[in-house]
Design an enzyme around this catalytic site. Structure first.
Site, PDB file in Angstrom:
ATOM      1  N   ARG A  55       0.794  -1.226   0.000  1.00 39.75           N
ATOM      2  CA  ARG A  55       0.000   0.000   0.000  1.00 39.75           C
ATOM      3  C   ARG A  55       0.829   1.281   0.000  1.00 39.75           C
ATOM      4  NH1 ARG A  55      -2.797  -3.722   1.712  1.00 39.75           N
ATOM      5  NH2 ARG A  55      -0.821  -4.287   2.647  1.00 39.75           N
ATOM      6  N   THR A  56       1.751   1.371   0.951  1.00 36.98           N
ATOM      7  CA  THR A  56       2.396   2.667   1.177  1.00 36.98           C
ATOM      8  C   THR A  56       3.255   3.053  -0.030  1.00 36.98           C
ATOM      9  OG1 THR A  56       2.423   2.068   3.498  1.00 36.98           O
ATOM     10  CG2 THR A  56       3.678   4.007   2.874  1.00 36.98           C
ATOM     11  N   LYS A  84      25.462  -3.698   0.441  1.00 36.46           N
ATOM     12  CA  LYS A  84      26.946  -3.708   0.468  1.00 36.46           C
ATOM     13  C   LYS A  84      27.459  -3.019   1.722  1.00 36.46           C
ATOM     14  CE  LYS A  84      26.667  -2.690  -4.421  1.00 36.46           C
ATOM     15  NZ  LYS A  84      26.880  -1.558  -5.340  1.00 36.46           N
ATOM     16  N   ARG A 105      10.955   3.750   3.939  1.00 36.03           N
ATOM     17  CA  ARG A 105      10.599   2.770   4.981  1.00 36.03           C
ATOM     18  C   ARG A 105      11.843   1.978   5.320  1.00 36.03           C
ATOM     19  NH1 ARG A 105       5.478  -1.179   4.736  1.00 36.03           N
ATOM     20  NH2 ARG A 105       4.527   0.815   5.258  1.00 36.03           N
ATOM     21  N   HIS A 133       4.398   5.721  11.733  1.00 36.48           N
ATOM     22  CA  HIS A 133       3.966   5.578  10.328  1.00 36.48           C
ATOM     23  C   HIS A 133       2.967   6.716  10.051  1.00 36.48           C
ATOM     24  CE1 HIS A 133       2.847   4.013   6.541  1.00 36.48           C
ATOM     25  NE2 HIS A 133       2.592   2.765   6.841  1.00 36.48           N
TER      26      HIS A 133
HETATM   27  N1   CP Z   1      -0.477  -0.064   5.860  1.00 30.34           N
HETATM   28  C1   CP Z   1       0.722  -0.334   5.337  1.00 30.34           C
HETATM   29  O1   CP Z   1       1.717   0.249   5.722  1.00 30.34           O
HETATM   30  O2   CP Z   1       0.735  -1.296   4.355  1.00 30.34           O
HETATM   31  P1   CP Z   1       2.030  -1.753   3.554  1.00 30.34           P
HETATM   32  O3   CP Z   1       2.941  -2.432   4.521  1.00 30.34           O
HETATM   33  O4   CP Z   1       1.534  -2.681   2.489  1.00 30.34           O
HETATM   34  O5   CP Z   1       2.678  -0.521   2.995  1.00 30.34           O
END
Ligand code: CP
Length: 372
Positions: A55-56, A84, A105, A133
């Protein structure tokens, strides 16, 4: 952060007014997406994902493409020079020469913050370990506002992995800015909210209860925020196996719920919500993903200083309280998931959190350490 660059690492990097303005923009985008289709022409978004995502990452990329911009990046640490041994700091120094904005992320808590310290363009934290998040929270807030018509006066049940669930931590930080909010924190004993979060709730006089009983809590809830038990954060596989099925929401468990309950989940789900619940009109979790793209479009525009009517100045970040005392390389963070445990030559920096308890807060992961 580099001077005059606005990044979003925690949801508190945006004021309540800014978040509400982002939601207004998201509503405008929903009404007339075509009006926004050229706003980011010639702008580039880099998605630096050292950890899996559906999603993100894809909603960030879809958001930038829908704004007329382009995207570059990687979707795993293995396909980047992190494999590396390149540091987070060096990666961001480099990529900020290639893109106008970065979404990232990383499995380590505080990694996005370290990235922002070394980036000359805005950085958005798309999840740092079990910490924060914030853009999931933007999606969650818009979902609640659209479905409930308000962000005040809500009883919010949060169920599952409250220890490692980064979306939970960001959601609570955001909801704390609204009045009339109470929380029912539903989890096994082992997966309760971290101390730095409950300390904040106590200090702010928040109304909350901690319980393990989902069904007993159900009748009073306006929002039920289910979460996955975060397998990837456990160091003990046996403990994960014991806790993984702690809560499974099924239609019969919803029989005592309010008729207008908003059932949420940041997704991905494993088995915390039976697919039978998907047919319930109160199920909002796929709608959250729809809201997420519009909020990410609004956020990209905000951080780049762009509107559908032209450029504007990016407002300065909200002022933070100066810490009473800072310790540098005097104590070290005990959290094995903190970025300071792996990043080369990162100074150990702590701010005084509680003078009476002699507690200091790690600036990267927020873990508390006692020192006197
Ligand atoms: N909600 C969320 O962060 O989903 P993903 O891990 O798929 O990005």
């Amino acid at each position: 952060m580099k001077k005059d660059v606005r990044s979003v690492i925690s949801i508190l990097d945006l004021t309540r007014e800014e978040i509400e303005s982002l939601m207004d923009t998201a509503d405008e985008i929903e009404r007339d997406p075509e009006a926004f289709s050229e706003v980011c022409r010639h702008k580039q978004l880099a998605t630096l994902f050292f950890e899996p995502s559906t999603r993100t990452r894809l909603s960030f990329e879809s958001a930038m493409l829908s704004l007329g911009g382009s995207v570059l990046g990687f979707s795993s640490a293995n396909s980047s020079s992190a494999s590396k041994g390149e540091s987070v700091a060096d990666t961001f120094e480099v990529v900020s020469n290639y893109a106008d904005i970065i979404a990232t992320r990383h499995p380590k808590e505080g990694a996005a913050y370290v990235g922002a310290l070394h980036s000359s363009v805005p950085v958005v934290n798309a999840g740092d370990g079990g910490h924060f998040h914030p853009t999931q929270t933007l999606a969650d807030l818009l979902t609640i506002r659209r479905k409930k018509g308000r962000l005040n006066d809500l009883c919010i049940g949060i169920c599952g992995d409250l220890k490692y669930g980064r979306t939970v931590h960001s959601l609570i930080e955001a909801m704390q800015r609204y009045s009339g909010i109470s929380y029912v924190l539903i989890s096994p004993e082992e997966l309760r909210l971290p101390g730095y979060m409950t300390d904040k709730l106590k200090a702010e006089g928040a109304e909350y209860v901690e319980t393990a009983d989902l069904e007993a809590s159900m009748p009073k809830l306006d929002v039920l925020y289910m979460t996955r038990i975060q397998k990837e954060r456990f160091t003990d596989e046996a403990e994960y196996q014991r806790l993984k099925d702690s809560y499974i929401l099924t239609p019969d468990k919803l029989s005592s719920a309010k008729k207008d309950l908003c059932i949420m989940h940041p997704l991905p789900r494993v088995n915390e919500i039976s697919v039978k619940v998907d047919e319930d009109e109160r199920a909002c979790y796929f709608y959250e993903t729809y809201c997420g793209k519009q909020m990410r479009m609004a956020l990209i525009m905000f951080l780049l200083g762009l509107t559908k009517d032209g450029a504007r100045e990016v407002p300065k970040a909200p002022a933070k309280m100066e810490p009473k005392k800072v310790l540098r390389d005097v104590i070290s963070c005990k959290n094995p998931a903190c970025i300071s445990s792996t990043e080369q030559e990162l100074p150990q920096v702590f701010e005084l959190a509680d003078e009476e308890k002699h507690e200091y807060r790690c600036i990267y992961c927020d873990s508390l350490v006692r020192y006197q």
